[in-house]
Design an enzyme around this catalytic site. Structure first.
Site, PDB file in Angstrom:
ATOM      1  N   CYS A  68       0.826  -1.213   0.000  1.00 18.29           N
ATOM      2  CA  CYS A  68       0.000   0.000   0.000  1.00 18.29           C
ATOM      3  C   CYS A  68       0.862   1.265   0.000  1.00 18.29           C
ATOM      4  O   CYS A  68       0.462   2.299  -0.525  1.00 18.29           O
ATOM      5  CB  CYS A  68      -0.977   0.006   1.161  1.00 18.29           C
ATOM      6  SG  CYS A  68      -0.228  -0.077   2.794  1.00 18.29           S
TER       7      CYS A  68
ATOM      8  N   HIS B 167      -1.891   1.322   7.010  1.00 16.91           N
ATOM      9  CA  HIS B 167      -2.327   1.497   5.628  1.00 16.91           C
ATOM     10  C   HIS B 167      -1.999   2.908   5.144  1.00 16.91           C
ATOM     11  O   HIS B 167      -2.048   3.872   5.920  1.00 16.91           O
ATOM     12  CB  HIS B 167      -3.834   1.244   5.521  1.00 16.91           C
ATOM     13  CG  HIS B 167      -4.328   1.192   4.119  1.00 16.91           C
ATOM     14  ND1 HIS B 167      -3.819   0.324   3.171  1.00 16.91           N
ATOM     15  CD2 HIS B 167      -5.305   1.912   3.492  1.00 16.91           C
ATOM     16  CE1 HIS B 167      -4.451   0.512   2.025  1.00 16.91           C
ATOM     17  NE2 HIS B 167      -5.349   1.476   2.192  1.00 16.91           N
TER      18      HIS B 167
ATOM     19  N   ASP C  81      -6.643   5.187  -3.155  1.00 15.52           N
ATOM     20  CA  ASP C  81      -6.380   4.050  -2.285  1.00 15.52           C
ATOM     21  C   ASP C  81      -6.618   2.790  -3.100  1.00 15.52           C
ATOM     22  O   ASP C  81      -7.730   2.581  -3.605  1.00 15.52           O
ATOM     23  CB  ASP C  81      -7.333   4.131  -1.086  1.00 15.52           C
ATOM     24  CG  ASP C  81      -7.183   2.986  -0.097  1.00 15.52           C
ATOM     25  OD1 ASP C  81      -6.495   2.003  -0.411  1.00 15.52           O
ATOM     26  OD2 ASP C  81      -7.777   3.071   0.994  1.00 15.52           O
TER      27      ASP C  81
END
Length: 249
Positions: free
Chosen positions: A104, A178, A194
């Protein structure tokens, strides 16, 4: 709603430390011009600390622990949305679906440098330039496959993951942190990007001169996120933030 996490059968990267030097090293190695890089943002409310961040800010990377509150709000917002299928030069923003485990941070970096003014600072002929040019024509699934198979991306990421101030976790470890990118588009749209979502999220419009760290952008992005967490009852509002902007000697 279908589970969006990357299946355990997919390959995994060593998670990146949320460290501006590590992040700058990675994007410079890939092909972002050294005039741009990442800087810590130590406060979103204190003007004297914000004054230390080089401006204009092209993008923010927010790092936070994934909470039950966040997952519930994410699923509720995504449920009625169609899965994003955009591609091509007319696409308002370049979005990458995450299919590599623990990547991520890498996806956030790519979102930051692939869009807005930062895209103009990608060195022609570099690995990053080649990757973004190839990605532009592809839909989200094929684009994700391109990242998954990129040896240049994997090599640069592995090199950057060795850096940092703390011992890196293993690639196979489950990490609860994250990364989400907030990027100012060329038309003034503030995008939340995202790779775990169904697609890019337009959070509002910024006026001329309002960058990714402006009061308006913070209200539409980072502060909105923190308010939702607080309203959802999350007592653990830990987060860190870095800005993509000018680097000065």
């Amino acid at each position: 709603m279908a589970h969006v996490d990357v299946p355990p059968t997919q390959k995994a990267f060593v998670p990146l430390e949320n460290n501006p030097e590590v992040m700058s090293h990675l994007v410079h190695q890939l092909g972002l011009a050294p005039a741009l890089g990442f800087t810590d943002v130590f406060s979103i409310d204190e003007p004297e600390l914000l004054a230390f961040v080089p401006r204009p800010s092209q993008a923010l990377l927010l790092v936070f622990p994934v909470s039950a509150t966040y997952e519930a709000s994410r699923e509720a917002e995504d449920a009625p949305k169609a899965t994003y299928t955009g591609s091509g030069p007319a696409e308002p923003v370049m979005w990458f679906k995450q299919t590599i485990r623990n990547a991520c941070g890498l996806i956030g970096l790519l979102h930051a440098v692939a869009n807005g003014e930062a895209r103009k600072h990608v060195v022609v002929g570099s690995d990053l330039d080649t990757l973004l040019r190839e990605a532009e024509a592809l839909g989200p699934v094929e684009r994700a496959d391109l990242l998954y198979e990129s040896k240049a991306l994997e090599s640069a990421h592995a090199d950057a993951a060795k850096l940092g101030d703390t011992a890196a976790p293993l690639a196979e470890d489950n990490v609860d942190l994250h990364f989400v990118a907030f990027v100012r588009g060329l038309d003034g749209t503030l995008w939340e990007l995202d790779g775990r979502r169904k697609g890019p999220l337009a959070r509002g419009f910024l006026k001329e001169g309002e960058d990714a760290l402006s009061e308006a952008a913070l209200e539409l992005g980072v502060r909105r996120f923190l308010k939702m967490e607080a309203q959802g009852g999350n007592p653990d509002l830990r987060f860190s933030l870095v800005s993509l902007g000018p680097l000065f000697d």
